[in-house]
Design a protein around this motif. Structure first.
Motif, PDB file in Angstrom:
ATOM      1  N   ARG A  81       1.047  -1.402  -0.067  1.00 49.02           N
ATOM      2  CA  ARG A  81       0.140   0.139   0.103  1.00 49.02           C
ATOM      3  C   ARG A  81       0.707   1.222   0.063  1.00 49.02           C
ATOM      4  N   LEU A  82       2.168   1.112   0.374  1.00 51.43           N
ATOM      5  CA  LEU A  82       2.978   2.145   0.289  1.00 51.43           C
ATOM      6  C   LEU A  82       4.084   1.944  -0.795  1.00 51.43           C
ATOM      7  N   VAL A  83       4.794   2.968  -1.278  1.00 49.86           N
ATOM      8  CA  VAL A  83       5.715   2.903  -2.040  1.00 49.86           C
ATOM      9  C   VAL A  83       7.093   3.714  -1.480  1.00 49.86           C
ATOM     10  N   TYR A  84       8.062   3.238  -1.746  1.00 51.59           N
ATOM     11  CA  TYR A  84       9.416   4.161  -1.333  1.00 51.59           C
ATOM     12  C   TYR A  84      10.099   4.638  -2.565  1.00 51.59           C
ATOM     13  N   GLY A  85       9.972   6.049  -2.346  1.00 49.98           N
ATOM     14  CA  GLY A  85      10.640   6.958  -3.462  1.00 49.98           C
ATOM     15  C   GLY A  85      11.905   6.887  -3.222  1.00 49.98           C
ATOM     16  N   CYS A  86      12.723   6.576  -4.346  1.00 51.44           N
ATOM     17  CA  CYS A  86      14.447   6.593  -4.077  1.00 51.44           C
ATOM     18  C   CYS A  86      15.042   7.836  -4.429  1.00 51.44           C
ATOM     19  N   MET A  87      14.305   8.999  -4.762  1.00 54.30           N
ATOM     20  CA  MET A  87      14.986  10.035  -5.087  1.00 54.30           C
ATOM     21  C   MET A  87      16.098  10.774  -4.184  1.00 54.30           C
ATOM     22  N   GLY A  88      15.887  10.360  -3.013  1.00 55.99           N
ATOM     23  CA  GLY A  88      16.878  10.879  -2.232  1.00 55.99           C
ATOM     24  C   GLY A  88      18.253  10.047  -1.932  1.00 55.99           C
ATOM     25  N   LEU A  89      18.507   9.064  -2.763  1.00 59.14           N
ATOM     26  CA  LEU A  89      19.508   8.033  -2.656  1.00 59.14           C
ATOM     27  C   LEU A  89      20.535   8.557  -3.803  1.00 59.14           C
ATOM     28  N   GLY A  90      21.810   8.211  -3.131  1.00 58.10           N
ATOM     29  CA  GLY A  90      22.772   8.423  -4.478  1.00 58.10           C
ATOM     30  C   GLY A  90      23.674   9.802  -4.194  1.00 58.10           C
ATOM     31  N   GLY A  91      23.419  10.629  -2.942  1.00 61.49           N
ATOM     32  CA  GLY A  91      24.224  11.670  -2.644  1.00 61.49           C
ATOM     33  C   GLY A  91      23.814  12.667  -3.278  1.00 61.49           C
ATOM     34  N   ASP A  92      24.787  13.777  -4.029  1.00 59.08           N
ATOM     35  CA  ASP A  92      24.470  14.979  -4.480  1.00 59.08           C
ATOM     36  C   ASP A  92      23.865  14.926  -6.125  1.00 59.08           C
ATOM     37  N   TRP A  93      23.248  16.134  -6.596  1.00 55.68           N
ATOM     38  CA  TRP A  93      22.673  16.263  -7.696  1.00 55.68           C
ATOM     39  C   TRP A  93      23.886  16.691  -8.620  1.00 55.68           C
ATOM     40  N   ASN A  94      25.002  16.168  -8.744  1.00 57.49           N
ATOM     41  CA  ASN A  94      26.164  16.195  -9.286  1.00 57.49           C
ATOM     42  C   ASN A  94      26.676  15.205 -10.163  1.00 57.49           C
ATOM     43  N   GLU A  95      27.521  15.239 -10.724  1.00 59.69           N
ATOM     44  CA  GLU A  95      28.080  13.898 -11.449  1.00 59.69           C
ATOM     45  C   GLU A  95      29.093  13.294 -10.778  1.00 59.69           C
TER      46      GLU A  95
END
Length: 325
Positions: A15-29
């Motif tokens: 019933r709940l989904v985990y959104g993974c947008m916050g994983l992986g560090g910063d918004w850089n390369e």
């Protein structure tokens, strides 16, 4: 007309989904680190501990690093893949030099995006692919060809959309044989336009509501699973330290806190439970990367099942800042 129960079309029982947008560090390369992988694993384990078995990605999240760290966790724990549903999105392209950010539903871009998603996740098949945001230059026949190729090639099981209205979904479905199974929208106790659109029919106040007429009803009739991104509204009512700007927000937070205290649960569970109480069986996509806050969402399902009509309307009316019309 007999409508198929939504539960029979759901790809997962979560019933709940985990959104993974916050994983992986910063918004850089910058490349991912062991610390990024450790943080991802802790978040994934926290989600699993409260019964979440569905994980939401997008190829743009942290410029692909969210999928990459998730793939590293799967590589180290391959048995996990059979226990979870993985969903990702494509269609948004970042600026490149003088070329602006744009949306791309061309066949080549969709197919190439899926190849990239599968590579970063280290899997052979994606459970669900969503088109991320409406592309004004969409050729629905092109989308159909991409979906057909991905389905026949065994690269994607199911398809859906995100941030689309009813007409856009009907347009795609007219060309695509595979049924659309998901539409992901911004819905929360703070973002209540999805309710106001219907409640304010034949009211002057409706001129100020621009959600998209009939999206919720269309999805219910077509048994398309509605998912809610930002369902906690960045924690505005559930504990995040911030200065509330309006009296309406202050009263809403106070009511959420009061109900949580009375029910011996968390504010997060109240906020999510309110959203899940809707007959459309909305699936919140929890986006926080903090394990403790993920665990605070555990009782959301119970709150949805036990919340009374009166409690639901108390929260709704307080959030809208005025009595019901």
């Amino acid at each position: 007309m007999k409508v198929m129960p939504l539960e029979k079309r759901m790809i997962t029982t979560s019933r709940l989904v985990y959104g993974c947008m916050g994983l992986g560090g910063d918004w850089n390369e910058a490349p991912i680190t062991e610390e990024n992988i450790r943080q991802a694993e802790e978040a994934i384990d926290a989600a699993l501990s409260i019964g979440i078995t569905m994980f939401d990605h997008a190829d743009i999240y942290k410029r692909g690093k969210s999928e990459q760290v998730f793939g590293e966790v799967l590589k180290r724990r391959p048995q996990l893949r059979e226990k979870i549903v993985i969903q990702s999105k494509c269609g948004i392209r970042f600026p490149e030099g003088e070329i602006p950010q744009r949306y791309d539903f061309s066949k080549d871009h969709i197919v190439n995006s899926v190849d990239g998603i599968l590579h970063r996740l280290g899997i052979e098949q994606l459970d669900i692919l969503l088109l991320h945001r409406p592309d004004p230059l969409m050729e629905p026949d092109d989308v159909a060809k991409a979906f057909e190729q991905l389905k026949k090639g065994g690269k994607v099981k199911h398809f859906g959309v995100s941030n689309m209205n009813a007409a856009q979904m009907r347009m795609i479905q007219a060309y695509v044989e595979e049924p659309l199974v998901v539409n992901q929208l911004e819905l929360s106790l703070k973002r209540i336009d999805f309710l106001e659109e219907g409640v304010l029919v034949n009211q002057k106040a409706a001129a100020n509501v621009h959600f998209g007429d009939g999206i919720i009803e269309h999805c219910q009739l077509e048994t398309i699973q509605i998912q809610a991104w930002a369902p906690l509204a960045n924690g505005i009512y559930s504990g995040r330290e911030m200065e509330l700007q309006t009296e309406t927000d202050k009263r809403t937070k106070a009511l959420v806190t009061k109900l949580a205290r009375e029910k011996n649960t968390t504010p997060e569970a109240i906020v999510l439970g309110w959203l899940m109480r809707h007959p459309a069986k909305i699936q919140p996509v929890i986006g926080t990367s903090h394990p403790e806050r993920i665990r605070k969402c555990k009782e959301a399902i119970q709150m949805a099942e036990t919340m009374t009509r009166e409690e639901w309307y108390m929260l709704y009316e307080t959030s809208r800042g005025m009595r019901m019309p």
